[in-house]
Design a protein around this motif. Sequence first.
Motif, PDB file in Angstrom:
ATOM      1  N   ASP A  56      34.515  -3.655 -23.855  1.00 41.07           N
ATOM      2  CA  ASP A  56      34.546  -4.788 -22.746  1.00 41.07           C
ATOM      3  C   ASP A  56      35.055  -4.509 -21.754  1.00 41.07           C
ATOM      4  N   ILE A  57      36.192  -3.560 -21.548  1.00 40.26           N
ATOM      5  CA  ILE A  57      36.585  -3.044 -20.267  1.00 40.26           C
ATOM      6  C   ILE A  57      35.673  -2.642 -19.360  1.00 40.26           C
ATOM      7  N   SER A  58      34.839  -1.725 -20.009  1.00 32.94           N
ATOM      8  CA  SER A  58      33.878  -0.771 -19.521  1.00 32.94           C
ATOM      9  C   SER A  58      32.831  -1.837 -18.717  1.00 32.94           C
ATOM     10  N   LEU A  59      32.436  -2.589 -19.456  1.00 34.27           N
ATOM     11  CA  LEU A  59      31.311  -3.714 -19.235  1.00 34.27           C
ATOM     12  C   LEU A  59      31.670  -4.468 -18.212  1.00 34.27           C
ATOM     13  N   LEU A  60      32.743  -4.838 -18.144  1.00 34.37           N
ATOM     14  CA  LEU A  60      33.568  -5.993 -17.146  1.00 34.37           C
ATOM     15  C   LEU A  60      33.613  -4.825 -15.659  1.00 34.37           C
ATOM     16  N   LEU A  61      34.163  -3.821 -15.926  1.00 36.07           N
ATOM     17  CA  LEU A  61      34.197  -2.953 -14.633  1.00 36.07           C
ATOM     18  C   LEU A  61      32.758  -2.728 -14.152  1.00 36.07           C
ATOM     19  N   ASP A  62      31.639  -2.537 -14.729  1.00 38.39           N
ATOM     20  CA  ASP A  62      30.531  -2.327 -14.432  1.00 38.39           C
ATOM     21  C   ASP A  62      29.853  -3.746 -13.729  1.00 38.39           C
ATOM     22  N   ALA A  63      30.609  -4.901 -14.289  1.00 36.21           N
ATOM     23  CA  ALA A  63      30.122  -6.166 -13.868  1.00 36.21           C
ATOM     24  C   ALA A  63      30.981  -6.823 -12.541  1.00 36.21           C
ATOM     25  N   GLY A  64      31.851  -5.785 -12.065  1.00 36.41           N
ATOM     26  CA  GLY A  64      32.476  -6.029 -10.767  1.00 36.41           C
ATOM     27  C   GLY A  64      33.921  -6.038 -10.978  1.00 36.41           C
ATOM     28  N   MET A  65      34.417  -6.102 -12.221  1.00 36.88           N
ATOM     29  CA  MET A  65      36.186  -6.190 -12.338  1.00 36.88           C
ATOM     30  C   MET A  65      36.746  -5.120 -11.427  1.00 36.88           C
ATOM     31  N   ASP A  66      37.673  -5.441 -10.450  1.00 36.89           N
ATOM     32  CA  ASP A  66      38.272  -4.421  -9.838  1.00 36.89           C
ATOM     33  C   ASP A  66      39.732  -4.834  -9.525  1.00 36.89           C
ATOM     34  N   ASN A  67      40.640  -3.735  -8.873  1.00 37.98           N
ATOM     35  CA  ASN A  67      41.782  -4.336  -8.530  1.00 37.98           C
ATOM     36  C   ASN A  67      42.161  -5.358  -7.883  1.00 37.98           C
ATOM     37  N   ASP A  68      41.270  -6.198  -7.467  1.00 39.83           N
ATOM     38  CA  ASP A  68      41.583  -7.332  -6.638  1.00 39.83           C
ATOM     39  C   ASP A  68      41.218  -8.666  -7.685  1.00 39.83           C
ATOM     40  N   SER A  69      40.951  -8.464  -8.749  1.00 39.55           N
ATOM     41  CA  SER A  69      40.459  -9.386  -9.705  1.00 39.55           C
ATOM     42  C   SER A  69      41.311 -10.284 -10.295  1.00 39.55           C
ATOM     43  N   VAL A  70      41.110 -11.383 -10.386  1.00 35.16           N
ATOM     44  CA  VAL A  70      42.005 -12.229 -11.266  1.00 35.16           C
ATOM     45  C   VAL A  70      41.244 -12.576 -12.703  1.00 35.16           C
ATOM     46  N   VAL A  71      41.917 -12.272 -13.665  1.00 35.81           N
ATOM     47  CA  VAL A  71      41.384 -12.314 -15.131  1.00 35.81           C
ATOM     48  C   VAL A  71      42.157 -13.294 -16.143  1.00 35.81           C
ATOM     49  N   ILE A  72      41.417 -14.008 -16.589  1.00 33.00           N
ATOM     50  CA  ILE A  72      42.124 -15.026 -17.666  1.00 33.00           C
ATOM     51  C   ILE A  72      41.467 -14.689 -18.870  1.00 33.00           C
TER      52      ILE A  72
END
Length: 243
Positions: free
Chosen positions: A48-64
């Motif tokens: 899940d983490i890898s897929l979300l990083l590929d989708a653009g999650m980065d160190n500026d992201s707010v995640v719920i």
Amino acid sequence: MPSMNNAAIIDRMKPWYPDEQAYAGPEHLDGAYVTAYDKKARFDPTEDISLLLDAGMDNDSVVIDLGAGTGTFALAAAPHCREVIAVDVSAAMVELLRRRVHDGGITNVRVVQAGFLSYEHQGDLADVIFTRNALHQLPDFWKVAALERMASMLRPGGTVRIRDLIFDFDPASADERIEAWMDGAVTDPTVGFTAGELAEHVRGEFSTYSWLLEQMLSKVGFDVLDRSFVRSAYGAYTCTRRA
Ligand SMILES: C[S@@+](CC[C@H](N)C(=O)[O-])C[C@H]1O[C@@H](n2cnc3c(N)ncnc32)[C@H](O)[C@@H]1O
């Protein structure tokens, strides 16, 4: 009886809204079950983490993370993003996760006791919303309300990843497919889910069909980017919020 916290949550909601703790599954409110949960659930969030990083999650992201439970996903996502808000309706889950956050000296995970229907998001819209094995606790009408609320908390173009027990087959083959699914059950309830527990799930909880969920996702403004199923029952959807 709802706890004080839950009573306060319900108080703020419209009178026709359900008590989400009453739907949450009694085991999730039970301290002993919660302590033993990780060994039973055996959830590895790496993909899940890898897929979300590929989708653009980065160190500026707010995640719920909605229905965050013991925080397996939230704690794994934290090093990759600005803030994770881990939301769960169960006081026992919240207590355990708050302890983990505190003991781990983690400063960017906020743990909130609330439900899909009561969590009030504040601040920047989320870039990512994740939920695993929790949405099925709500009946379909309320799943739609939960998804609608998720869409309102997510920025346009943001990513939602939903993993859950979802039935990916035709109604005519339901008995046969559910029996086949149960063939994969374990016998030791401490390391997985037994056939009895899976039967209880089908009987008493609200897993829905994939083709119903896909209508719901589209209706609230999510486009499905990717879907996958294991044993026609363990579903994963990655979606984006339409602009
Ligand atoms: C099966 S556990 C999954 C926990 C975690 N997401 C995981 O995958 O390990 C389901 C979680 O959803 C929570 N839950 C149930 N109903 C909920 C609701 N309406 N709103 C928020 N959380 C809920 C339960 O308290 C429990 O922690």
